[in-house]
Design a protein around this motif. Sequence first.
Motif, mmCIF file in Angstrom:
data_model
loop_
_atom_site.group_PDB
_atom_site.id
_atom_site.type_symbol
_atom_site.label_atom_id
_atom_site.label_comp_id
_atom_site.label_asym_id
_atom_site.label_seq_id
_atom_site.Cartn_x
_atom_site.Cartn_y
_atom_site.Cartn_z
ATOM 1 N N UNK A 129 0.827 -1.203 0.000
ATOM 2 C CA UNK A 129 0.000 0.000 0.000
ATOM 3 C C UNK A 129 0.866 1.260 0.000
ATOM 4 N N UNK A 130 0.624 2.102 -0.975
ATOM 5 C CA UNK A 130 1.320 3.378 -1.084
ATOM 6 C C UNK A 130 0.231 4.447 -0.983
ATOM 7 N N UNK A 131 -0.021 4.925 0.220
ATOM 8 C CA UNK A 131 -1.236 5.654 0.528
ATOM 9 C C UNK A 131 -1.420 6.931 -0.284
ATOM 10 N N UNK A 132 -0.335 7.643 -0.549
ATOM 11 C CA UNK A 132 -0.478 8.962 -1.163
ATOM 12 C C UNK A 132 -0.044 8.969 -2.627
ATOM 13 N N UNK A 133 0.049 7.798 -3.221
ATOM 14 C CA UNK A 133 0.494 7.701 -4.606
ATOM 15 C C UNK A 133 -0.587 8.223 -5.554
ATOM 16 N N UNK A 134 -0.201 9.060 -6.512
ATOM 17 C CA UNK A 134 -1.158 9.543 -7.503
ATOM 18 C C UNK A 134 -0.933 8.917 -8.877
ATOM 19 N N UNK A 135 0.294 8.475 -9.163
ATOM 20 C CA UNK A 135 0.579 7.885 -10.468
ATOM 21 C C UNK A 135 1.446 6.646 -10.286
ATOM 22 N N UNK A 136 1.008 5.529 -10.863
ATOM 23 C CA UNK A 136 1.737 4.265 -10.755
ATOM 24 C C UNK A 136 1.847 3.636 -12.132
ATOM 25 N N UNK A 137 3.096 3.356 -12.541
ATOM 26 C CA UNK A 137 3.365 2.692 -13.813
ATOM 27 C C UNK A 137 4.260 1.487 -13.540
ATOM 28 N N UNK A 138 3.789 0.300 -13.908
ATOM 29 C CA UNK A 138 4.550 -0.929 -13.688
ATOM 30 C C UNK A 138 4.624 -1.680 -15.012
ATOM 31 N N UNK A 139 5.853 -1.951 -15.479
ATOM 32 C CA UNK A 139 6.051 -2.637 -16.750
ATOM 33 C C UNK A 139 7.080 -3.753 -16.593
ATOM 34 N N UNK A 140 6.852 -4.843 -17.303
ATOM 35 C CA UNK A 140 7.835 -5.922 -17.420
ATOM 36 C C UNK A 140 8.263 -6.468 -16.061
ATOM 37 N N UNK A 141 7.268 -6.739 -15.228
ATOM 38 C CA UNK A 141 7.480 -7.380 -13.926
ATOM 39 C C UNK A 141 6.624 -8.649 -13.906
ATOM 40 N N UNK A 142 7.098 -9.715 -14.558
ATOM 41 C CA UNK A 142 6.250 -10.889 -14.797
ATOM 42 C C UNK A 142 5.860 -11.661 -13.550
ATOM 43 N N UNK A 143 6.546 -11.461 -12.412
ATOM 44 C CA UNK A 143 6.218 -12.186 -11.191
ATOM 45 C C UNK A 143 5.343 -11.377 -10.242
ATOM 46 N N UNK A 144 5.010 -10.149 -10.586
ATOM 47 C CA UNK A 144 4.168 -9.336 -9.703
ATOM 48 C C UNK A 144 2.804 -9.995 -9.526
ATOM 49 N N UNK A 145 2.458 -10.299 -8.279
ATOM 50 C CA UNK A 145 1.185 -10.966 -8.006
ATOM 51 C C UNK A 145 0.369 -10.262 -6.934
ATOM 52 N N UNK A 146 0.961 -9.288 -6.251
ATOM 53 C CA UNK A 146 0.270 -8.628 -5.150
ATOM 54 C C UNK A 146 0.443 -7.113 -5.288
ATOM 55 N N UNK A 147 -0.656 -6.415 -5.494
ATOM 56 C CA UNK A 147 -0.625 -4.969 -5.675
ATOM 57 C C UNK A 147 -1.726 -4.336 -4.839
ATOM 58 N N UNK A 148 -1.371 -3.309 -4.075
ATOM 59 C CA UNK A 148 -2.384 -2.525 -3.372
ATOM 60 C C UNK A 148 -2.089 -1.055 -3.559
ATOM 61 N N UNK A 149 -3.135 -0.259 -3.622
ATOM 62 C CA UNK A 149 -2.993 1.178 -3.882
ATOM 63 C C UNK A 149 -3.854 1.956 -2.899
ATOM 64 N N UNK A 150 -3.603 3.260 -2.830
ATOM 65 C CA UNK A 150 -4.360 4.115 -1.930
ATOM 66 C C UNK A 150 -5.464 4.871 -2.644
#
Length: 204
Positions: A129-150
Amino acid sequence: VITDCSALAKLPELPPNLLNLEINDCPKFIDLPCLPKKLLTLEVTGCREFNSFPSLPASLKRLTVENCDKLSHVRWADTLMYVDISGCPALTSVPTFVYPHVPNFWPKPAPLTQNLKIDNCPRLTTIKAVEHLTSLQVKNCPQLSNLSVGNALLNLELSNCYELKTMPALPSSLLSLKIDSNSPITQLTVGQLTIYRTDPTVRG
């Protein structure tokens, strides 16, 4: 700016009024000394042996990390406005933003705009969790399985994250959402709206 110092492993004590620090293509560089309290930007790129950060000063606004093979974790402060991480194959998770050097009984500073870009980190599995994040860009991370946002998120882009099969509920404030056609995600919730993606191309 320190560039192409093939034998450099460490730095001496840094000037207290230093505002910007760049270390590029120093293959034996391992770690940083205590950072000046006025530092605004920090960039470490092409330092294959670099493996950890010291505590980051509350003044820091921009952090760039690229092609650091042994860096397994990154920590930063809530005062940062921009974080760019790419080409770090040992990185497994990105932590929550935290307030630096502020005792629990002190009032916390107002959060600044947060922008996070992550690219080509093949072992990354978790973005917490990144509570104050306004912009998130994720590329070429084939093992990413857990994402949380604020709840402050405005822009989200995901590409080539094949293990991310479910998404948390996204805030109604979201303005831009981009997910590539290869994503196995079939359902998204944005505020009160549920979106179904039909016939996604699942990577075999």
